[in-house]
Design a protein around this motif. Sequence first.
Motif, PDB file in Angstrom:
ATOM      1  N   ARG A  63      39.442  97.743  63.994  1.00 18.26           N
ATOM      2  CA  ARG A  63      39.561  99.062  64.070  1.00 18.26           C
ATOM      3  C   ARG A  63      38.829  99.758  63.236  1.00 18.26           C
ATOM      4  NH1 ARG A  63      42.645  99.849  68.661  1.00 18.26           N
ATOM      5  NH2 ARG A  63      43.343 102.251  67.983  1.00 18.26           N
ATOM      6  N   ALA A  64      38.967  99.410  61.943  1.00 14.25           N
ATOM      7  CA  ALA A  64      38.314 100.137  60.856  1.00 14.25           C
ATOM      8  C   ALA A  64      36.906 100.031  61.121  1.00 14.25           C
ATOM      9  CB  ALA A  64      38.886  99.509  59.602  1.00 14.25           C
TER      10      ALA A  64
ATOM     11  N   ILE B 146      39.164 105.009  69.683  1.00 18.94           N
ATOM     12  CA  ILE B 146      38.007 104.125  69.552  1.00 18.94           C
ATOM     13  C   ILE B 146      37.612 103.600  71.003  1.00 18.94           C
ATOM     14  CG2 ILE B 146      37.255 101.686  68.479  1.00 18.94           C
ATOM     15  CD1 ILE B 146      39.636 102.032  66.597  1.00 18.94           C
TER      16      ILE B 146
ATOM     17  N   ALA C 136      46.723 109.467  57.503  1.00 14.65           N
ATOM     18  CA  ALA C 136      45.616 109.655  58.526  1.00 14.65           C
ATOM     19  C   ALA C 136      46.039 109.489  60.087  1.00 14.65           C
ATOM     20  CB  ALA C 136      44.687 108.833  57.978  1.00 14.65           C
TER      21      ALA C 136
ATOM     22  N   ALA D 235      43.466  95.538  62.613  1.00 14.51           N
ATOM     23  CA  ALA D 235      43.334  96.733  61.615  1.00 14.51           C
ATOM     24  C   ALA D 235      42.020  96.751  61.141  1.00 14.51           C
ATOM     25  CB  ALA D 235      44.222  96.875  60.634  1.00 14.51           C
TER      26      ALA D 235
ATOM     27  N   ALA E 220      44.790 108.364  63.471  1.00 15.03           N
ATOM     28  CA  ALA E 220      43.759 107.537  63.999  1.00 15.03           C
ATOM     29  C   ALA E 220      42.957 107.933  65.270  1.00 15.03           C
ATOM     30  CB  ALA E 220      44.222 106.285  64.201  1.00 15.03           C
ATOM     31  N   ALA E 221      41.745 108.112  65.164  1.00 14.78           N
ATOM     32  CA  ALA E 221      40.983 108.756  66.373  1.00 14.78           C
ATOM     33  C   ALA E 221      40.888 107.596  67.417  1.00 14.78           C
ATOM     34  CB  ALA E 221      39.610 109.082  65.818  1.00 14.78           C
TER      35      ALA E 221
ATOM     36  N   SER F  80      43.980  99.056  56.496  1.00 17.39           N
ATOM     37  CA  SER F  80      44.373 100.103  57.366  1.00 17.39           C
ATOM     38  C   SER F  80      44.417 101.244  56.865  1.00 17.39           C
ATOM     39  CB  SER F  80      46.024 100.025  57.980  1.00 17.39           C
ATOM     40  OG  SER F  80      47.118  99.930  56.971  1.00 17.39           O
ATOM     41  N   PRO F  81      44.361 102.566  57.390  1.00 19.48           N
ATOM     42  CA  PRO F  81      44.114 103.743  56.900  1.00 19.48           C
ATOM     43  C   PRO F  81      45.272 104.416  56.447  1.00 19.48           C
ATOM     44  CG  PRO F  81      44.415 104.087  59.176  1.00 19.48           C
ATOM     45  CD  PRO F  81      44.237 102.490  59.005  1.00 19.48           C
TER      46      PRO F  81
ATOM     47  N   ARG G 112      35.361 102.341  63.894  1.00 20.01           N
ATOM     48  CA  ARG G 112      35.433 103.459  63.618  1.00 20.01           C
ATOM     49  C   ARG G 112      34.298 104.145  62.646  1.00 20.01           C
ATOM     50  NH1 ARG G 112      41.020 103.070  62.831  1.00 20.01           N
ATOM     51  NH2 ARG G 112      42.155 104.067  64.726  1.00 20.01           N
ATOM     52  N   ARG G 113      33.742 103.051  61.894  1.00 18.98           N
ATOM     53  CA  ARG G 113      32.926 103.328  60.768  1.00 18.98           C
ATOM     54  C   ARG G 113      31.455 102.796  61.266  1.00 18.98           C
ATOM     55  NH1 ARG G 113      37.450 103.061  58.803  1.00 18.98           N
ATOM     56  NH2 ARG G 113      38.098 104.110  56.900  1.00 18.98           N
TER      57      ARG G 113
END
Length: 195
Positions: free
Chosen positions: A122-123, A34, A29, A119, A31-32, A24-25, A126-127
């Motif tokens: 979601r990571a 998604i 941070a 998590a 979270a933007a 997780s971030p 985002r990437r």
Amino acid sequence: MRRIAYGAALTLAMPAAALAQQASPPATAVAAPIEPARLAAARQVIDLIMPPATRAAMIRSMLDPMLTNIRQGMMQAPVFADAIGRDQRARATFDTFMTRQNEKTMAMLEADLPSMVEAMSRAYARRFTVAQLGDLRTFFETPTGQVYMREASTLMSDPDVSAWQRQMMARSMERVQQDVAAFTKDMAKIQQDKK
């Protein structure tokens, strides 16, 4: 002996904390949002990387060697080895402590697998774009991708990785002993100044 127990407890917390940090971030941070399509694609990739039926076994196969190496590394630290090595009761107590901590770490991680997988999904979302996630999925479905996924979780038990972990843990235990001694001294001074 209290310093050794503290060092052991601190050391055992590291693998779980490291996995949690990777999953997780940082708390600071933001979270933007998604896109749902990216998240759906990311979940498919994660399901390929960590198939639901074997997730717990994969986590165990990654952490068991790491925890074993931590224990062996601690035993190589001169201060720790001297204190435990001379007393069979102390060694048995240490072994019991380590076994319990390993079991608790594994139980905690297994219980948190669903949130870790979410998590990670979601990571990835985002990437990577939907197209990139598709490329990853295509790779993981190839024979080479299948071999990679099967072998990746066993890398922690590779002899070179194991030797590195044991050496790192032995050095870490020496540092922890020094740091705990300095911390204890500083805290004693604070308590003395209060009087």
